[in-house]
Design a protein around this motif. Structure first.
Motif, PDB file in Angstrom:
ATOM      1  N   VAL A 115       0.842  -1.198   0.000  1.00 31.25           N
ATOM      2  CA  VAL A 115       0.000   0.000   0.000  1.00 31.25           C
ATOM      3  C   VAL A 115       0.879   1.250   0.000  1.00 31.25           C
ATOM      4  CG1 VAL A 115      -1.672   1.348   1.334  1.00 31.25           C
ATOM      5  CG2 VAL A 115      -1.958  -1.131   1.126  1.00 31.25           C
ATOM      6  N   ARG A 116       1.888   1.254   0.846  1.00 36.97           N
ATOM      7  CA  ARG A 116       2.776   2.416   0.979  1.00 36.97           C
ATOM      8  C   ARG A 116       3.429   2.768  -0.356  1.00 36.97           C
ATOM      9  NH1 ARG A 116       5.734   6.313   2.140  1.00 36.97           N
ATOM     10  NH2 ARG A 116       6.405   6.888   4.215  1.00 36.97           N
ATOM     11  N   ALA A 117       3.763   1.740  -1.129  1.00 38.29           N
ATOM     12  CA  ALA A 117       4.394   1.959  -2.432  1.00 38.29           C
ATOM     13  C   ALA A 117       3.441   2.615  -3.425  1.00 38.29           C
ATOM     14  CB  ALA A 117       4.906   0.634  -2.991  1.00 38.29           C
ATOM     15  N   LYS A 118       2.163   2.520  -3.191  1.00 46.01           N
ATOM     16  CA  LYS A 118       1.165   3.097  -4.098  1.00 46.01           C
ATOM     17  C   LYS A 118       0.869   4.569  -3.788  1.00 46.01           C
ATOM     18  CE  LYS A 118      -1.185  -1.277  -4.980  1.00 46.01           C
ATOM     19  NZ  LYS A 118      -0.932  -1.346  -6.403  1.00 46.01           N
ATOM     20  N   ILE A 119       1.287   5.030  -2.614  1.00 44.71           N
ATOM     21  CA  ILE A 119       1.025   6.417  -2.229  1.00 44.71           C
ATOM     22  C   ILE A 119       2.081   7.314  -2.879  1.00 44.71           C
ATOM     23  CG2 ILE A 119       0.852   8.031  -0.306  1.00 44.71           C
ATOM     24  CD1 ILE A 119       0.011   5.667   1.456  1.00 44.71           C
ATOM     25  N   LYS A 167       2.357   9.516   5.672  1.00 49.90           N
ATOM     26  CA  LYS A 167       2.568   9.707   7.109  1.00 49.90           C
ATOM     27  C   LYS A 167       1.395   9.156   7.911  1.00 49.90           C
ATOM     28  CE  LYS A 167       5.731  13.569   7.445  1.00 49.90           C
ATOM     29  NZ  LYS A 167       5.952  14.914   7.962  1.00 49.90           N
ATOM     30  N   LEU A 168       0.199   9.319   7.381  1.00 52.11           N
ATOM     31  CA  LEU A 168      -0.986   8.819   8.067  1.00 52.11           C
ATOM     32  C   LEU A 168      -0.964   7.291   8.151  1.00 52.11           C
ATOM     33  CD1 LEU A 168      -3.589   9.730   9.426  1.00 52.11           C
ATOM     34  CD2 LEU A 168      -4.703   9.623   7.187  1.00 52.11           C
ATOM     35  N   LEU A 169      -0.563   6.657   7.077  1.00 59.11           N
ATOM     36  CA  LEU A 169      -0.451   5.193   7.081  1.00 59.11           C
ATOM     37  C   LEU A 169       0.644   4.746   8.051  1.00 59.11           C
ATOM     38  CD1 LEU A 169      -1.309   2.438   5.968  1.00 59.11           C
ATOM     39  CD2 LEU A 169       0.356   2.782   4.109  1.00 59.11           C
ATOM     40  N   ASP A 170       1.759   5.447   8.063  1.00 55.73           N
ATOM     41  CA  ASP A 170       2.830   5.128   9.007  1.00 55.73           C
ATOM     42  C   ASP A 170       2.343   5.279  10.457  1.00 55.73           C
ATOM     43  OD1 ASP A 170       4.461   4.730   6.817  1.00 55.73           O
ATOM     44  OD2 ASP A 170       5.558   6.612   7.058  1.00 55.73           O
ATOM     45  N   ALA A 171       1.575   6.324  10.708  1.00 58.73           N
ATOM     46  CA  ALA A 171       1.039   6.553  12.049  1.00 58.73           C
ATOM     47  C   ALA A 171       0.056   5.444  12.432  1.00 58.73           C
ATOM     48  CB  ALA A 171       0.359   7.918  12.126  1.00 58.73           C
ATOM     49  N   TYR A 172      -0.723   4.976  11.475  1.00 60.52           N
ATOM     50  CA  TYR A 172      -1.649   3.868  11.732  1.00 60.52           C
ATOM     51  C   TYR A 172      -0.879   2.622  12.157  1.00 60.52           C
ATOM     52  CZ  TYR A 172      -4.666  -0.097  10.967  1.00 60.52           C
ATOM     53  OH  TYR A 172      -5.353  -1.281  11.136  1.00 60.52           O
ATOM     54  N   MET A 173       0.168   2.308  11.425  1.00 57.24           N
ATOM     55  CA  MET A 173       0.952   1.107  11.746  1.00 57.24           C
ATOM     56  C   MET A 173       1.585   1.231  13.125  1.00 57.24           C
ATOM     57  SD  MET A 173       0.486  -0.992   9.270  1.00 57.24           S
ATOM     58  CE  MET A 173       1.796  -2.209   9.393  1.00 57.24           C
ATOM     59  N   SER A 174       2.087   2.401  13.443  1.00 53.68           N
ATOM     60  CA  SER A 174       2.676   2.623  14.758  1.00 53.68           C
ATOM     61  C   SER A 174       1.620   2.500  15.855  1.00 53.68           C
ATOM     62  CB  SER A 174       3.336   3.997  14.793  1.00 53.68           C
ATOM     63  OG  SER A 174       3.917   4.237  16.039  1.00 53.68           O
ATOM     64  N   ALA A 175       0.445   3.048  15.608  1.00 56.00           N
ATOM     65  CA  ALA A 175      -0.644   2.975  16.589  1.00 56.00           C
ATOM     66  C   ALA A 175      -1.061   1.532  16.839  1.00 56.00           C
ATOM     67  CB  ALA A 175      -1.838   3.801  16.110  1.00 56.00           C
ATOM     68  N   GLN A 176      -1.061   0.719  15.804  1.00 55.52           N
ATOM     69  CA  GLN A 176      -1.421  -0.686  15.984  1.00 55.52           C
ATOM     70  C   GLN A 176      -0.391  -1.408  16.840  1.00 55.52           C
ATOM     71  OE1 GLN A 176      -4.534  -2.107  14.870  1.00 55.52           O
ATOM     72  NE2 GLN A 176      -4.663   0.117  14.910  1.00 55.52           N
ATOM     73  N   ASP A 177       0.875  -1.119  16.606  1.00 59.78           N
ATOM     74  CA  ASP A 177       1.922  -1.712  17.440  1.00 59.78           C
ATOM     75  C   ASP A 177       1.782  -1.250  18.895  1.00 59.78           C
ATOM     76  OD1 ASP A 177       2.976  -3.090  15.286  1.00 59.78           O
ATOM     77  OD2 ASP A 177       4.578  -1.637  14.928  1.00 59.78           O
ATOM     78  N   ASN A 178       1.495   0.028  19.078  1.00 58.45           N
ATOM     79  CA  ASN A 178       1.335   0.566  20.428  1.00 58.45           C
ATOM     80  C   ASN A 178       0.093   0.021  21.127  1.00 58.45           C
ATOM     81  OD1 ASN A 178       3.662   2.139  20.349  1.00 58.45           O
ATOM     82  ND2 ASN A 178       2.592   3.902  19.512  1.00 58.45           N
TER      83      ASN A 178
END
Length: 115
Positions: free
Chosen positions: A40-44, A52-63
Motif C-alpha cells: 500500500v505504501r508503495a502506491k502512495i 505519514k498517516l499510514l505510518d502513524a496507523y501502523m505505529s498505533a497498531q503496534d502501540n
C-alpha cells in the motif's frame, strides 16, 4: 517458514496451548500485515500526506498491543501473570484480534488502492 495452522483455534481450552496458538497466528499476521503495508505504501505518491498517516496507523497498531496487558492482568488480580495459567492466553487472544483487525483494514485498503 511454514504458515501456522488455524486449526488450533478449534481446540482452545486455556493455558499454554492457547497462548502458543495465538502467538504463532499473530506472528504470521504481523509478517503478512507488514507486506500489505509495504504494498500500500508503495502506491502512495511521494510527498503525499497519506504516507505519514499510514505510518502513524501502523505505529498505533503496534502501540495498541500494550493495552492487551489490561485484559490479561485484570483476571490475575492486576498482577502480571506470565506463568502457564490461562492469563497469557488472554493476552495472546487480544494481540491476535488486534493483528486480525489490522489485517482486514490493510487488505481493504490495498483493494481500494487498486481502483
Amino acid at each position: 517458514m511454514a504458515k501456522p495452522d488455524q486449526e488450533c483455534l478449534k481446540h482452545l481450552g486455556g493455558g499454554y496451548g492457547d497462548a502458543l496458538c495465538y502467538g504463532n497466528l499473530s506472528a504470521d499476521l504481523a509478517r503478512n500485515n507488514k507486506k500489505i503495508y509495504e504494498n500500500v505504501r508503495a502506491k502512495i505518491p511521494v510527498a503525499n500526506s497519506h504516507a505519514k498517516l499510514l505510518d502513524a496507523y501502523m505505529s498505533a497498531q503496534d502501540n495498541a498491543l500494550k493495552f492487551c496487558e489490561l485484559q490479561r492482568d485484570a483476571g490475575a488480580g492486576w498482577e502480571r501473570s506470565l506463568d502457564g495459567s490461562m492469563f497469557p492466553a488472554l493476552y495472546g487472544e487480544c494481540v491476535y484480534n488486534v493483528r486480525k483487525a489490522q489485517n482486514k483494514f490493510l487488505t481493504d485498503l490495498l483493494e481500494m488502492s487498486k481502483w
